[in-house]
Design an enzyme around this catalytic site. Structure first.
Site, PDB file in Angstrom:
ATOM      1  N   ARG A 169       0.845  -1.190   0.000  1.00  0.00           N
ATOM      2  CA  ARG A 169       0.000   0.000   0.000  1.00  0.00           C
ATOM      3  C   ARG A 169       0.888   1.251   0.000  1.00  0.00           C
ATOM      4  NH1 ARG A 169      -5.114   1.731  -1.040  1.00  0.00           N
ATOM      5  NH2 ARG A 169      -6.126   2.831   0.666  1.00  0.00           N
ATOM      6  N   THR A 190     -10.032   0.733  -9.328  1.00  0.00           N
ATOM      7  CA  THR A 190      -8.999  -0.114  -8.763  1.00  0.00           C
ATOM      8  C   THR A 190      -9.011  -1.295  -9.710  1.00  0.00           C
ATOM      9  OG1 THR A 190      -9.367   0.680  -6.506  1.00  0.00           O
ATOM     10  CG2 THR A 190      -8.554  -1.555  -6.681  1.00  0.00           C
ATOM     11  N   THR A 193      -4.196  -0.503  -7.133  1.00  0.00           N
ATOM     12  CA  THR A 193      -4.995   0.702  -7.387  1.00  0.00           C
ATOM     13  C   THR A 193      -4.166   1.967  -7.512  1.00  0.00           C
ATOM     14  OG1 THR A 193      -6.890   1.950  -6.519  1.00  0.00           O
ATOM     15  CG2 THR A 193      -5.330   1.161  -4.904  1.00  0.00           C
ATOM     16  N   ASN A 248      -6.294   4.474  -6.813  1.00  0.00           N
ATOM     17  CA  ASN A 248      -7.441   5.020  -6.099  1.00  0.00           C
ATOM     18  C   ASN A 248      -8.476   5.518  -7.106  1.00  0.00           C
ATOM     19  OD1 ASN A 248      -9.024   5.509  -3.936  1.00  0.00           O
ATOM     20  ND2 ASN A 248      -8.258   7.569  -3.571  1.00  0.00           N
ATOM     21  N   ASP A 278      -7.781   8.318   0.690  1.00  0.00           N
ATOM     22  CA  ASP A 278      -8.297   7.212   1.508  1.00  0.00           C
ATOM     23  C   ASP A 278      -8.052   7.440   3.005  1.00  0.00           C
ATOM     24  OD1 ASP A 278      -9.688   5.659  -0.235  1.00  0.00           O
ATOM     25  OD2 ASP A 278      -8.056   4.291  -0.689  1.00  0.00           O
ATOM     26  N   GLY A 281     -13.947   0.607  -4.875  1.00  0.00           N
ATOM     27  CA  GLY A 281     -13.964   1.466  -3.696  1.00  0.00           C
ATOM     28  C   GLY A 281     -14.687   0.788  -2.547  1.00  0.00           C
TER      29      GLY A 281
HETATM   30  N1  GLY Z   1      -8.438   3.122  -3.094  1.00  0.00           N
HETATM   31  C1  GLY Z   1      -9.437   2.166  -2.895  1.00  0.00           C
HETATM   32  C2  GLY Z   1      -9.158   1.302  -1.714  1.00  0.00           C
HETATM   33  O1  GLY Z   1      -8.016   1.126  -1.358  1.00  0.00           O
HETATM   34  O2  GLY Z   1     -10.057   0.790  -1.122  1.00  0.00           O
END
Ligand code: GLY
Length: 560
Positions: free
Chosen positions: A95, A368, A386, A388, A410, A461
């Protein structure tokens, strides 16, 4: 004489061809299911060369970065949940992280109000990317083919070009204004590509060549780092060389829970996906939902009410486990969950305000992408990755040929104010330097009676969790094939706003009226496509079938 001979040869040839074409396909040994046929084919080609599922993951991921630029990426992040052929289960968190210069109030004005678009559009919305470091970590631990060989197909795809699809043309058109606003009118993706056109991205081919040669250093250091940082900074961002140097992916224990005879392994924090999926399924389990019809009033009510309670918990308790204590065991405790559902009645919708107060606005879903891979040795990976939003921050590194994420959205910019998915967050998900923002991504593996049974996940999302849930229940409770389960109409609820979203024109009016009569708020104007699920199912007889979501250009390619 000659014509007689050629007739006989012709006849023999026809008989052979007929026999050949009637021969049953051998059983598939593996599969790749992703958002683009090109990427799925590249993953399978790697397995044909002797690569394993992890090798195929790397090649598929880089290919998506080329031909699916709205979500495929080298400057975003993701999560992989895997099962090694030796039965080890695990997950990798790559991430994005907040830059060192980030701070809790960075998207607020002097009066403490959220400044519109600051966390979604432009350089300040960009989180420190994790994808290339994540793929390298996978390779170092599990790869079997040389790294260069795994990046090369994407280099070729970028250099030779990929074909624009109808859906892609629409997507380029609807984002063109913002591409130009951020990057100028000469930027690659503002060039009015039409369906069938070939997009060549030589700049990305060069970036990928650096990555092929130098590994993650080709991205986080040198020429690419200079280009990325200067692009971030000239569009208002704060990422520095120190941020890029400090980035590290993290191996984490996946969330594991049982549901009837299934063992489900899915992504833990900083994704909310695994805990929410576990909470929802454990709240549903006592209702024996399979006794009702799929998408019947009763089944939908049970799911919506479990979702309402879980998404309320999400907003309070979940964040980056390296920064906040996430009460994982308490949240998944069966007594706690049964108690949460004690207020549910089939007679009447629970009000979200009775679960926890709040008022927010729902905005459009963003992008994503998910892919699922199985190899012939029994290695399995579920990967969700993703930028995002669609095309992330819209900041395009022209000299590198790629978009930068807008993952900073996020985080909760301000407790009680929703992000682009309408999701609320609390202090647990407040911004801090080097912290990871809370995600909903839910790459998931299902084992049935101990054997690998499903690899699944989706973009969408906040709707990711509920789409994965419905796909799993459709197969294991409502006895659909995986493709039927993926195709089936979907709905979504996330506590706040207190409404249930149904996919447009897929639920009949009578059903909707019955839901409304029970007190469910259904705002049809919010209807939209929900999720794009890509999965692989392995039957108890070891037969491999796939589900590629027809809502997108998604494609399953089997490995024979
Ligand atoms: N950016 C979407 C997620 O990580 O849930």
């Amino acid at each position: 004489m000659i014509s007689n001979l050629s007739f006989r040869y012709g006849l023999l040839f026809s008989i052979f061809s007929l026999l050949f074409s009637c021969a049953p396909e051998p059983p598939a040994k593996g599969a790749v299911v992703s958002a683009r046929e090109e990427a799925s084919k590249i993953g399978v080609a790697i397995m044909k060369k002797g690569g394993n599922a992890f090798d195929a993951m790397i090649a598929t991921d880089f290919a998506l970065a080329v031909c699916y630029p709205n979500a495929g990426n080298i400057a975003g992040g993701g999560f992989a949940v895997y099962r090694h052929s030796n039965s080890e289960m695990g997950s990798l968190d790559y991430r994005e992280k907040a830059p060192l210069a980030a701070y809790a109030e960075m998207y607020l004005d002097e009066s403490g109000n959220v400044i519109p678009k600051k966390s979604t559009f432009g350089g300040l919305s960009v989180g420190v990317p994790g994808t290339v470091a994540g793929l390298e970590a996978i390779h170092q631990r599990f790869g079997s083919l040389p790294w260069k060989d795994l990046v090369q197909p994407a280099i070729d795809l970028a250099r030779n070009g990929y074909r624009v699809t109808e859906k892609q043309q629409q997507s380029f058109e609807s984002n063109k204004e913002e591409f130009i606003q951020m990057n100028g009118e000469h930027t690659l993706y503002a060039q009015n590509f039409k369906a069938g056109d070939l997009v060549k991205n030589n700049a990305l081919a060069i970036t990928l060549e650096r990555i092929a040669e130098q590994g993650s250093a080709g991205f986080y250091q040198g020429k690419n780092a200079e280009a990325l940082i200067s692009r971030v900074q000239e569009t208002g961002g704060v990422i520095t060389f120190a941020d890029l140097n400090a980035y590290q992916p993290v191996w984490r224990d996946p969330i594991h829970f049982k549901y009837k005879d299934l063992d489900i392994y899915t992504m833990g924090p900083p994704s909310s996906g695994g805990i929410c999926l576990g909470q929802i399924m454990k709240m549903i389990e006592p209702f024996d939902i399979g006794q009702y019809k799929q998408n019947s009033l009763e089944a939908v009510q049970i799911m919506v009410e479990a979702e309402r309670r879980s998404y309320a918990d999400r907003s309070l308790y979940l964040g980056d486990p390296d920064f906040v204590q996430v009460p994982k065991d308490s949240l998944l405790d069966v007594n706690y969950l049964n108690q949460r559902m004690a207020t549910f009645s089939f007679d009447r919708a629970t009000l979200s305000s009775d679960i926890n107060p709040g008022t927010i606005v729902w905005e459009e879903s963003e992008e994503t992408t998910h892919y699922s891979i199985l190899d012939s040795m029994g290695n399995a990976v579920a990967v969700t990755t993703t930028l995002n939003g669609s095309y992330g921050s819209k900041v395009f590194v022209d000299s590198g040929g790629y978009f930068l994420n807008n993952e900073m959205d996020d985080f909760s910019s301000k407790p009680g104010v929703p992000n682009m998915f309408g999701l609320l967050g609390g202090k647990a998900n407040a911004i801090a330097p080097e912290k990871r923002m809370l995600s909903a991504m839910t790459p998931t593996l299902v084992l049935k009676n101990g054997a690998l049974s499903m690899i699944v996940g989706t973009p969408g999302g906040s709707t990711i969790i509920t789409s994965v849930l419905q796909t799993i229940l459709n197969v294991y409770e409502f006895e659909m094939t995986l493709q039927e389960a993926v195709n089936a109409p979907r709905f979504h609820h996330q506590w706040l706003p207190d409404l249930v979203t149904f996919e447009p024109k897929r639920f009949d009016a009578g059903f909707i009226q019955k839901m409304q009569a029970k007190g469910y708020d259904i705002k049809e104007e919010y209807s939209r496509i929900i999720g794009r699920v890509d999965g692989i199912h392995i039957s108890e007889e070891n037969e491999i079938t796939t589900g590629a979501d027809p809502r997108g250009d998604d494609k399953a390619v089997l490995f024979y």
